[in-house]
Design a protein around this motif. Structure first.
Motif, PDB file in Angstrom:
ATOM      1  N   ASN A 114      91.770  50.938  24.627  1.00 41.18           N
ATOM      2  CA  ASN A 114      91.988  51.981  23.618  1.00 41.18           C
ATOM      3  C   ASN A 114      92.511  51.405  22.317  1.00 41.18           C
ATOM      4  OD1 ASN A 114      91.224  53.986  25.392  1.00 41.18           O
ATOM      5  ND2 ASN A 114      93.304  54.324  26.142  1.00 41.18           N
TER       6      ASN A 114
ATOM      7  N   ARG B 186     103.744  56.327  31.732  1.00 38.64           N
ATOM      8  CA  ARG B 186     102.953  55.170  31.318  1.00 38.64           C
ATOM      9  C   ARG B 186     101.461  55.481  31.199  1.00 38.64           C
ATOM     10  NH1 ARG B 186     106.042  50.504  34.924  1.00 38.64           N
ATOM     11  NH2 ARG B 186     107.464  49.796  33.265  1.00 38.64           N
ATOM     12  N   ASP B 187     100.992  56.511  31.880  1.00 37.00           N
ATOM     13  CA  ASP B 187      99.566  56.828  31.828  1.00 37.00           C
ATOM     14  C   ASP B 187      99.240  57.939  30.831  1.00 37.00           C
ATOM     15  OD1 ASP B 187     100.691  58.963  33.127  1.00 37.00           O
ATOM     16  OD2 ASP B 187      99.364  58.898  34.881  1.00 37.00           O
TER      17      ASP B 187
ATOM     18  N   ARG C 266      95.057  47.000  26.832  1.00 34.77           N
ATOM     19  CA  ARG C 266      94.593  46.729  28.203  1.00 34.77           C
ATOM     20  C   ARG C 266      93.677  47.838  28.691  1.00 34.77           C
ATOM     21  NH1 ARG C 266     100.116  45.123  29.230  1.00 34.77           N
ATOM     22  NH2 ARG C 266     100.415  47.032  30.442  1.00 34.77           N
ATOM     23  N   ARG C 267      93.866  49.045  28.194  1.00 34.52           N
ATOM     24  CA  ARG C 267      93.013  50.156  28.608  1.00 34.52           C
ATOM     25  C   ARG C 267      91.718  50.215  27.816  1.00 34.52           C
ATOM     26  NH1 ARG C 267      97.278  55.188  28.588  1.00 34.52           N
ATOM     27  NH2 ARG C 267      98.875  54.251  29.917  1.00 34.52           N
TER      28      ARG C 267
ATOM     29  N   GLU D 105      98.043  60.013  27.615  1.00 36.52           N
ATOM     30  CA  GLU D 105      96.938  59.840  26.670  1.00 36.52           C
ATOM     31  C   GLU D 105      97.448  59.471  25.280  1.00 36.52           C
ATOM     32  OE1 GLU D 105      96.483  64.564  25.440  1.00 36.52           O
ATOM     33  OE2 GLU D 105      94.960  63.606  26.676  1.00 36.52           O
TER      34      GLU D 105
ATOM     35  N   HIS E  53      97.385  55.307  22.756  1.00 35.12           N
ATOM     36  CA  HIS E  53      96.066  55.072  22.152  1.00 35.12           C
ATOM     37  C   HIS E  53      96.329  54.597  20.735  1.00 35.12           C
ATOM     38  CE1 HIS E  53      92.062  55.767  20.544  1.00 35.12           C
ATOM     39  NE2 HIS E  53      91.620  55.980  21.776  1.00 35.12           N
TER      40      HIS E  53
ATOM     41  N   MET F 144      99.694  48.196  26.038  1.00 36.67           N
ATOM     42  CA  MET F 144      99.168  49.051  27.099  1.00 36.67           C
ATOM     43  C   MET F 144      97.843  49.682  26.669  1.00 36.67           C
ATOM     44  SD  MET F 144     102.843  50.699  28.173  1.00 36.67           S
ATOM     45  CE  MET F 144     102.324  51.758  29.507  1.00 36.67           C
ATOM     46  N   ALA F 145      97.761  50.085  25.397  1.00 32.81           N
ATOM     47  CA  ALA F 145      96.520  50.658  24.874  1.00 32.81           C
ATOM     48  C   ALA F 145      95.415  49.595  24.849  1.00 32.81           C
ATOM     49  CB  ALA F 145      96.753  51.216  23.471  1.00 32.81           C
TER      50      ALA F 145
END
Length: 245
Positions: free
Chosen positions: A244, A167-168, A241-242, A170, A173, A238-239
């Motif tokens: 990205n 899940r983490d 929320r980060r 790179e 993106h 997920m991108a």
């Protein structure tokens, strides 16, 4: 009754995560060419899957073979693909047939259809379209599964994994070339379990495996309808929320 599973490629990222996630749900028997970091109490046999005599006894008493063992590199040369992806896959299917296993869950890949344009959603009804030798060996595995299902009554379910990642990673993106084909390890494990537990009437199928991404390069209709696959992650969300996206 707890299903007894032979897990090939047990030392790999996908295999070890799947066993860890479902260690209490199934009775695992492990095999790989290298020893896993931990077996979680499951019996392990170090074996080269290209050796039929090494594979055959591993299938005795097994309900479902989850076949993950292979050379996973998209750039793998034929000298590696022939024993590890072609001969080994035949050995697993034939061993499962001889042993009277209920099912083989075969780890195919998006590489079997990677030749389609990136902006075109691929459906399971479309012809295979590999653009590398690795993908061609996955097409071979799918064809072999079709044969063993039709000719021998062995349930064979092929899972076309997308880009299976933590899940983490790179890769999550918005402008990464693989974001739309991400499948988190958590969603991947749930897909494998869905294939293992599918009813006996599901005798064959090619099923796409990615997360519940906003844009899905692989159509998921069959996977959700037939296997009841319910992915929880969305690489695009997920991108976002980060920061990205």
């Amino acid at each position: 009754m707890t299903r007894k599973i032979l897990l090939t490629g047990a030392a790999g990222k996908i295999g070890s995560f799947f066993q860890d996630a479902y260690v209490d749900a199934y009775e695992f028997v492990l095999t790989d060419i290298v020893e896993p970091k931990e077996t979680k109490g499951a019996p392990f046999t170090q074996a080269d899957l290209s050796d039929f005599d090494a594979v055959r006894p591993l299938c005795d008493g097994i309900d479902t073979v989850v076949h993950l063992g292979a050379d996973p590199s998209m750039e793998a040369p034929w000298e590696s693909l022939l024993p590890n992806n072609v001969v080994a896959t035949y050995n697993v299917f034939e061993s499962a047939r001889q042993a009277g296993c209920r099912r083989v869950v075969y780890a195919s890949s998006i590489n079997a259809v990677l030749g389609y344009p990136r902006d075109q959603q691929v459906h399971t009804s479309q012809p295979v379209y590999p653009i590398n030798l690795y993908g061609a060996t996955k097409c071979w595995g799918e064809a072999l599964a079709r044969y063993y299902s039709a000719a021998h009554g062995l349930s064979c379910l092929c899972l076309r994994f997308g880009a299976v990642q933590d899940r983490d990673t790179e890769w999550i993106h918005w402008d990464h070339e693989y974001v739309e084909i991400i499948q988190t390890l958590e969603d991947n494990a749930s897909l494998i379990a869905a294939a293992v537990d599918a009813g006996d009437h599901v005798d064959f199928g090619n099923f796409h495996g990615i997360s519940d991404n906003r844009f899905k390069r692989l159509d998921m209709t069959d996977t959700k309808a037939i296997l009841n696959y319910a992915p929880r992650d969305d690489a695009f969300e997920m991108a976002r929320r980060r920061g990205n996206f």
